[in-house]
Motif scaffolding. Structure first.
Motif, PDB file in Angstrom:
ATOM      1  N   LEU A 142     -51.716  11.654  -5.608  1.00 61.88           N
ATOM      2  CA  LEU A 142     -52.309  10.640  -5.395  1.00 61.88           C
ATOM      3  C   LEU A 142     -52.567   9.651  -6.435  1.00 61.88           C
ATOM      4  O   LEU A 142     -52.319   8.445  -6.500  1.00 61.88           O
ATOM      5  CB  LEU A 142     -53.622  10.716  -4.629  1.00 61.88           C
ATOM      6  CG  LEU A 142     -54.417   9.647  -4.190  1.00 61.88           C
ATOM      7  CD1 LEU A 142     -53.658   8.621  -3.318  1.00 61.88           C
ATOM      8  CD2 LEU A 142     -55.892  10.042  -3.395  1.00 61.88           C
ATOM      9  N   ALA A 143     -53.207  10.406  -7.482  1.00 58.49           N
ATOM     10  CA  ALA A 143     -53.354   9.588  -8.992  1.00 58.49           C
ATOM     11  C   ALA A 143     -52.139   9.047  -9.505  1.00 58.49           C
ATOM     12  O   ALA A 143     -52.185   7.873  -9.972  1.00 58.49           O
ATOM     13  CB  ALA A 143     -54.231  10.591  -9.941  1.00 58.49           C
ATOM     14  N   GLU A 144     -50.997   9.748  -9.527  1.00 57.34           N
ATOM     15  CA  GLU A 144     -49.516   9.462 -10.077  1.00 57.34           C
ATOM     16  C   GLU A 144     -49.277   8.061  -9.295  1.00 57.34           C
ATOM     17  O   GLU A 144     -48.752   7.205  -9.972  1.00 57.34           O
ATOM     18  CB  GLU A 144     -48.734  10.564  -9.975  1.00 57.34           C
ATOM     19  CG  GLU A 144     -49.077  11.521 -11.186  1.00 57.34           C
ATOM     20  CD  GLU A 144     -48.272  12.673 -11.016  1.00 57.34           C
ATOM     21  OE1 GLU A 144     -47.185  12.766 -10.132  1.00 57.34           O
ATOM     22  OE2 GLU A 144     -48.410  13.659 -11.781  1.00 57.34           O
ATOM     23  N   PHE A 183     -48.069   2.506  -9.357  1.00 60.55           N
ATOM     24  CA  PHE A 183     -48.297   1.084  -9.026  1.00 60.55           C
ATOM     25  C   PHE A 183     -49.058   0.273  -9.801  1.00 60.55           C
ATOM     26  O   PHE A 183     -48.650  -1.056 -10.046  1.00 60.55           O
ATOM     27  CB  PHE A 183     -49.021   1.245  -7.403  1.00 60.55           C
ATOM     28  CG  PHE A 183     -49.473  -0.064  -6.943  1.00 60.55           C
ATOM     29  CD1 PHE A 183     -48.510  -0.809  -6.298  1.00 60.55           C
ATOM     30  CD2 PHE A 183     -50.807  -0.731  -6.965  1.00 60.55           C
ATOM     31  CE1 PHE A 183     -48.912  -1.967  -5.770  1.00 60.55           C
ATOM     32  CE2 PHE A 183     -51.173  -1.878  -6.463  1.00 60.55           C
ATOM     33  CZ  PHE A 183     -50.049  -2.516  -5.769  1.00 60.55           C
ATOM     34  N   LEU A 184     -50.222   0.487 -10.466  1.00 56.74           N
ATOM     35  CA  LEU A 184     -50.720  -0.114 -11.433  1.00 56.74           C
ATOM     36  C   LEU A 184     -49.964  -0.611 -12.758  1.00 56.74           C
ATOM     37  O   LEU A 184     -49.818  -1.760 -13.082  1.00 56.74           O
ATOM     38  CB  LEU A 184     -52.085   0.213 -11.769  1.00 56.74           C
ATOM     39  CG  LEU A 184     -53.141   0.319 -10.705  1.00 56.74           C
ATOM     40  CD1 LEU A 184     -54.524   0.981 -11.234  1.00 56.74           C
ATOM     41  CD2 LEU A 184     -53.680  -1.188 -10.546  1.00 56.74           C
ATOM     42  N   ALA A 201     -46.883  -4.639 -15.555  1.00 57.15           N
ATOM     43  CA  ALA A 201     -45.872  -5.192 -16.225  1.00 57.15           C
ATOM     44  C   ALA A 201     -45.512  -6.775 -15.518  1.00 57.15           C
ATOM     45  O   ALA A 201     -45.097  -7.595 -16.393  1.00 57.15           O
ATOM     46  CB  ALA A 201     -44.635  -4.333 -15.813  1.00 57.15           C
ATOM     47  N   LEU A 202     -45.743  -6.909 -14.347  1.00 54.95           N
ATOM     48  CA  LEU A 202     -45.559  -8.049 -13.816  1.00 54.95           C
ATOM     49  C   LEU A 202     -46.366  -9.108 -14.184  1.00 54.95           C
ATOM     50  O   LEU A 202     -46.054 -10.375 -14.556  1.00 54.95           O
ATOM     51  CB  LEU A 202     -45.401  -7.979 -12.196  1.00 54.95           C
ATOM     52  CG  LEU A 202     -44.313  -7.228 -11.241  1.00 54.95           C
ATOM     53  CD1 LEU A 202     -44.805  -7.045  -9.922  1.00 54.95           C
ATOM     54  CD2 LEU A 202     -42.929  -7.949 -11.227  1.00 54.95           C
ATOM     55  N   LEU A 203     -47.659  -8.738 -14.182  1.00 61.73           N
ATOM     56  CA  LEU A 203     -48.495  -9.542 -14.895  1.00 61.73           C
ATOM     57  C   LEU A 203     -48.518 -10.252 -16.203  1.00 61.73           C
ATOM     58  O   LEU A 203     -48.734 -11.217 -16.816  1.00 61.73           O
ATOM     59  CB  LEU A 203     -50.199  -9.297 -14.487  1.00 61.73           C
ATOM     60  CG  LEU A 203     -50.475  -9.028 -13.023  1.00 61.73           C
ATOM     61  CD1 LEU A 203     -51.737  -8.508 -12.799  1.00 61.73           C
ATOM     62  CD2 LEU A 203     -50.568 -10.518 -12.465  1.00 61.73           C
ATOM     63  N   LEU A 213     -55.978  -0.221 -14.672  1.00 57.89           N
ATOM     64  CA  LEU A 213     -54.883   0.729 -14.891  1.00 57.89           C
ATOM     65  C   LEU A 213     -55.898   1.978 -15.953  1.00 57.89           C
ATOM     66  O   LEU A 213     -55.758   3.199 -15.737  1.00 57.89           O
ATOM     67  CB  LEU A 213     -53.668   0.305 -15.954  1.00 57.89           C
ATOM     68  CG  LEU A 213     -52.631   1.240 -16.185  1.00 57.89           C
ATOM     69  CD1 LEU A 213     -52.262   1.990 -15.191  1.00 57.89           C
ATOM     70  CD2 LEU A 213     -51.608   0.665 -17.311  1.00 57.89           C
ATOM     71  N   GLU A 214     -56.701   1.484 -16.862  1.00 55.66           N
ATOM     72  CA  GLU A 214     -57.222   2.419 -17.866  1.00 55.66           C
ATOM     73  C   GLU A 214     -58.377   3.442 -16.815  1.00 55.66           C
ATOM     74  O   GLU A 214     -58.565   4.425 -17.052  1.00 55.66           O
ATOM     75  CB  GLU A 214     -58.254   1.843 -18.545  1.00 55.66           C
ATOM     76  CG  GLU A 214     -58.700   2.725 -19.758  1.00 55.66           C
ATOM     77  CD  GLU A 214     -57.394   3.621 -20.457  1.00 55.66           C
ATOM     78  OE1 GLU A 214     -58.037   4.831 -20.892  1.00 55.66           O
ATOM     79  OE2 GLU A 214     -56.488   3.192 -20.425  1.00 55.66           O
ATOM     80  N   ASN A 215     -59.071   2.367 -15.969  1.00 53.55           N
ATOM     81  CA  ASN A 215     -59.932   3.228 -15.192  1.00 53.55           C
ATOM     82  C   ASN A 215     -59.389   4.203 -14.095  1.00 53.55           C
ATOM     83  O   ASN A 215     -59.679   5.527 -13.676  1.00 53.55           O
ATOM     84  CB  ASN A 215     -60.637   2.329 -14.195  1.00 53.55           C
ATOM     85  CG  ASN A 215     -61.698   1.491 -15.088  1.00 53.55           C
ATOM     86  OD1 ASN A 215     -62.208   1.881 -16.069  1.00 53.55           O
ATOM     87  ND2 ASN A 215     -61.936   0.262 -14.506  1.00 53.55           N
ATOM     88  N   THR A 216     -57.918   3.942 -13.507  1.00 53.22           N
ATOM     89  CA  THR A 216     -57.244   4.791 -12.736  1.00 53.22           C
ATOM     90  C   THR A 216     -56.653   6.018 -13.492  1.00 53.22           C
ATOM     91  O   THR A 216     -56.774   7.100 -12.900  1.00 53.22           O
ATOM     92  CB  THR A 216     -56.277   4.023 -12.018  1.00 53.22           C
ATOM     93  OG1 THR A 216     -56.799   2.832 -11.446  1.00 53.22           O
ATOM     94  CG2 THR A 216     -55.415   4.818 -11.136  1.00 53.22           C
TER      95      THR A 216
END
Length: 371
Positions: free
Chosen positions: A176-178, A183-184, A189-191, A310-313
């Motif tokens: 789940l974490a991966e 996704f993030l 990358a898009l942002l 992303l870092e929090n995830t």
């Protein structure tokens, strides 16, 4: 007389037949528990699930009321269900020879697995009768008890349950974490591309108009125009004062008129730079520049937020790793705890006598009604 005595004996025998059956059943069951029932060894283990604490938890009302305790209990319920699942049973069949042990260990008919090749559904029911995994809500502890016909087998199955349970919980959390991190990372990358595009568009616009900050230039020109209008008002006031006692062709009047004309032309020129119906007026340039600035700022904020998420995830992914902390390692039984022979015999005798007493009362009631 002999016939009458024989009839009386038969009558008493019929009246006490249910008591005789009851006593026979008690004797047979007691002999089963005392002599025939196979010894079963029980291995006990007590465990809790723990996660690494990578950051100090925040104190809030919700965390005080529920917090990590609720999540931890939910994880232990998931672990309990997996330990009781068919997947776990399949692992024990491969790793602990579950079928052979419980079918061919010299056990009695009632406690052994009747058919070594029994269907998986029947085998799972038998598995649940020999493996107990229960959650102690008050203590927050998972209690695992395994019954087997040898101490070594009970200990082996219990250890496999704990090891495979921990592996499964980690695998589930990591998967789940991966997915969340993947996704993030795509969103970041898009942002990032979008942020770079808005910055490039802003720089191109600045270079095309030769202005670093059109907004600042507009503010400066507005200040200049205001200053010129103030000088123009002063010049007009001086002209009015001079016209009261000098002629129109006097040098002072001519000079002040020239000054007023110069100020008026300069104000018109600066105002034309600020705003006009056609061409690149500064107010239009400033408006477009502010739009580009807002887009760049929004893209920057979105990119910054995505990086933080992303870092929090990633930190949360590490927190999802579960460790089965063993409070009581799987014990190696030294004597058979099951079956509880005396207890089972006494309980059966009490129940049998109680049922027989009720049956006797019903028989007496029926006879009274017939009479």
């Amino acid at each position: 007389m002999n016939n009458s005595s024989s009839l009386n004996k038969k009558s008493r025998l019929r009246k006490s037949l249910h008591w005789i059956v009851c006593l026979i059943a008690i004797v047979v069951v007691s002999l089963y528990w005392a002599l025939w029932a196979s010894d079963r060894y029980v291995s006990h283990a007590n465990v809790v699930l723990e996660s690494p604490q990578l950051a100090a938890p925040t104190l809030s009302v919700s965390s005080l009321l529920s917090g990590g305790a609720t999540s931890n209990l939910a994880d232990m319920l998931l672990l309990r269900d997996y330990m009781r699942s068919v997947d776990m049973l399949k692992l024990l069949i491969d790793e602990a020879d579950f079928r052979n042990h419980y079918a061919n260990s010299g056990a009695d008919f009632f406690s052994a697995l009747g058919d070594e090749n029994a269907p998986l559904e029947e085998l799972h029911d038998y598995y649940l009768s020999r493996v107990s995994v229960e959650l102690d809500d008050y203590a927050g502890v998972l209690r695992v008890d395994v019954e087997a016909f040898t101490p070594e087998e009970a200990n082996k199955i219990n250890r496999l349950l704990l090891e495979e349970g921990e592996r499964h919980m980690n695998l589930m959390g990591q998967r789940l974490a991966e997915e969340q991190v993947r996704f993030l990372e795509q969103q970041v990358a898009l942002l990032e591309d979008k942020f770079q595009q808005t910055r490039d568009a802003l720089l191109d616009y600045q270079n095309a108009n030769g202005l670093v900050s059109p907004t600042g230039t507009v503010e400066s020109l507005s200040s200049v125009v205001s200053s010129l209008e103030g000088q123009l008002a002063i010049a007009k006031a001086r002209k009015s004062a001079l016209a009261s006692y000098q002629s129109v062709r006097s040098p002072e009047i001519v000079r002040i008129n020239s000054e007023i004309k110069a100020l008026t032309d300069q104000i018109a020129q600066e105002q034309a730079r600020l705003a006009r119906q056609s061409g690149n007026a500064l107010n239009s340039i400033s408006s477009e520049y502010q739009t580009l600035m807002l887009r760049a700022q929004f893209a920057q904020d979105s990119y910054s937020g995505a990086l933080g998420a992303l870092e929090n995830t990633r930190i949360e992914a590490a927190r999802k790793l579960k460790q089965v902390s063993v409070l009581q390692t799987p014990t190696m039984p030294e004597y058979p705890e099951q079956p509880e022979r005396l207890y089972n015999s006494v309980v059966f005798a009490v129940i049998a006598l109680f049922i027989t007493l009720i049956l006797n009362m019903l028989i007496l009631i029926v006879k009274d009604h017939r009479d």
